[in-house]
Design a protein around this motif. Structure first.
Motif, PDB file in Angstrom:
ATOM      1  N   ARG A   1      56.987  15.328  39.822  1.00 17.20           N
ATOM      2  CA  ARG A   1      56.779  16.012  41.097  1.00 17.20           C
ATOM      3  C   ARG A   1      57.570  15.335  42.210  1.00 17.20           C
ATOM      4  O   ARG A   1      58.125  16.009  43.093  1.00 17.20           O
ATOM      5  N   ASN A   2      57.581  13.965  42.192  1.00 17.73           N
ATOM      6  CA  ASN A   2      58.345  13.255  43.218  1.00 17.73           C
ATOM      7  C   ASN A   2      59.841  13.568  43.109  1.00 17.73           C
ATOM      8  O   ASN A   2      60.539  13.735  44.118  1.00 17.73           O
ATOM      9  N   VAL A   3      60.337  13.628  41.894  1.00 13.19           N
ATOM     10  CA  VAL A   3      61.752  13.966  41.703  1.00 13.19           C
ATOM     11  C   VAL A   3      62.053  15.374  42.239  1.00 13.19           C
ATOM     12  O   VAL A   3      63.060  15.612  42.912  1.00 13.19           O
TER      13      VAL A   3
ATOM     14  N   ALA B   1      60.348  16.950  44.580  1.00 11.21           N
ATOM     15  CA  ALA B   1      60.262  16.931  46.039  1.00 11.21           C
ATOM     16  C   ALA B   1      61.516  16.332  46.639  1.00 11.21           C
ATOM     17  O   ALA B   1      62.045  16.801  47.659  1.00 11.21           O
ATOM     18  N   ASP B   2      62.012  15.240  46.028  1.00  9.00           N
ATOM     19  CA  ASP B   2      63.228  14.607  46.517  1.00  9.00           C
ATOM     20  C   ASP B   2      64.411  15.577  46.409  1.00  9.00           C
ATOM     21  O   ASP B   2      65.275  15.643  47.301  1.00  9.00           O
ATOM     22  N   THR B   3      64.450  16.352  45.322  1.00  2.73           N
ATOM     23  CA  THR B   3      65.525  17.345  45.149  1.00  2.73           C
ATOM     24  C   THR B   3      65.458  18.426  46.222  1.00  2.73           C
ATOM     25  O   THR B   3      66.479  18.839  46.795  1.00  2.73           O
TER      26      THR B   3
ATOM     27  N   TYR C   1      53.299  12.932  37.989  1.00  2.00           N
ATOM     28  CA  TYR C   1      53.553  12.637  39.407  1.00  2.00           C
ATOM     29  C   TYR C   1      55.007  12.215  39.611  1.00  2.00           C
ATOM     30  O   TYR C   1      55.627  12.535  40.641  1.00  2.00           O
ATOM     31  N   ASP C   2      55.575  11.471  38.719  1.00  4.54           N
ATOM     32  CA  ASP C   2      56.989  11.099  38.828  1.00  4.54           C
ATOM     33  C   ASP C   2      57.885  12.351  38.844  1.00  4.54           C
ATOM     34  O   ASP C   2      58.855  12.438  39.614  1.00  4.54           O
TER      35      ASP C   2
END
Length: 334
Positions: free
Chosen positions: A300-302, A304-306, A297-298
């Motif tokens: 995936r969050n990175v 998404a943020d990118t 999940y971390d």
């Protein structure tokens, strides 16, 4: 009544006599025989009748025979008749013999008859032996070593060679040989200016080649009538060669470009294939416990943020530029 019958009989007899006499005169050339006797030509009336029977026109034999006899030539009727039956021109052969005798040219009847039967104009040949003929070549194109084209026109003075008239080459062969000699002479010149300065070198060189060998003529002289400068053949050939080299270079460059495009597509295919293995590797890592759920999940969050930052940065760019960047960016297969 008897008087009328007698008158009719006399008229019939007169008509028959006139008809028989006219037939006799048309078959027996009595007038031609009298002309021959008056000219001192000995020919019998029976010989003239025999010509009729052999389908020979007596006037075609007797009149040339009279000319030959008056010229003091030793020609008889049998020779002329034999030549006529062979398809020759008796009158022209006789005129040629008389002209040759007046010009002190050694020409016998057999030779003149052979020339005539060979299809040559024997009278014209005798005249050409006395008065040489000038034949002009067309413009002959020749190129010097410096690549400049010259257009040469020559006048060839020829005299008939009676000994080689039967079986000898004609005027066309002479013109072809002269043209070949001009091309060879100009082609051996280092520069076209040499030919322009000394055109007589062409005639001297060509005349020395003995071009009249095996021909019916004897070449007396070759005179250069005109020399014109034509195209720059060397420059044209160099231009054509450069254009050909350019096309070859373009073809090779296109070939290299096609190979580069194919190599690029091949490498992209390998990248896509490698990216397709990423989800499998991550799934395997999750099953093996080498990758935790929170780590996933971390990540995936990175990502998404990118993507969000990428969207903000693309807000001021044209759509076509954004589409090109998306096409060039490796796709996320996760």
């Amino acid at each position: 009544m008897n008087g009328m019958e007698g008158l009719v009989s006399i008229i019939i007899v007169a008509v028959v006599v006139i008809f028989v006499f006219s037939m006799f005169m048309s078959f027996v050339p009595l007038g031609l025989w009298i002309s021959a006797l008056a000219a001192g030509v000995k020919v019998s009336i029976f010989n003239l009748i025999g010509m009729r029977l052999r389908r020979v026109v007596p006037s075609r034999i007797i009149l040339p025979l009279i000319k030959a006899n008056k010229a003091g030539m030793d020609v008889n009727a049998n020779q002329l008749e034999a030549h006529y039956l062979a398809g020759g021109n008796v009158d022209k052969v006789t005129d040629a013999l008389i002209a040759a005798q007046r010009a002190s040219i050694d020409l016998h009847f057999e030779k003149a008859a052979a020339i005539d039967l060979a299809g040559r104009d024997v009278l014209e040949a005798v005249k050409m032996s006395v008065n040489p003929k000038v034949i002009e070549t067309p413009n002959v194109s020749a190129v010097a070593k410096d690549g400049i084209e010259l257009l040469v026109k020559a006048r060839v003075t020829v005299r008939a060679n009676l000994e080689r008239l039967v079986g000898g080459a004609g005027e066309t062969t002479i013109l072809a040989r002269v043209g070949e000699g001009i091309v060879t002479t100009v082609g051996s010149a280092a520069a076209h200016k040499e030919v322009l300065e000394n055109p007589d070198k062409i005639s001297q060189t060509v005349l020395a080649k003995g071009l009249d060998a095996g021909s019916a003529f004897e070449i007396l002289s070759i005179d250069i009538a005109d020399v014109d400068v034509g195209r720059n053949i060397g420059a044209q050939l160099q231009t054509q060669q450069a254009e050909a080299d350019k096309k070859i270079a373009q073809a090779k460059a296109e070939e290299r470009r096609a190979m580069a495009v194919a190599k690029e597509q091949e490498m992209r295919a390998e990248v896509v294939a490698a990216e397709a293995e990423v989800p499998k590797a991550m799934a395997h890592a999750l099953r093996e416990g080498k990758l935790g759920v929170m780590d996933y999940y971390d990540m995936r969050n990175v990502m998404a943020d990118t993507d969000m930052r990428q969207s903000i940065s693309n807000s001021g760019k044209p759509k076509q530029m954004i589409q090109n960047e998306k096409d060039n960016k490796p796709k996320d297969s996760i």
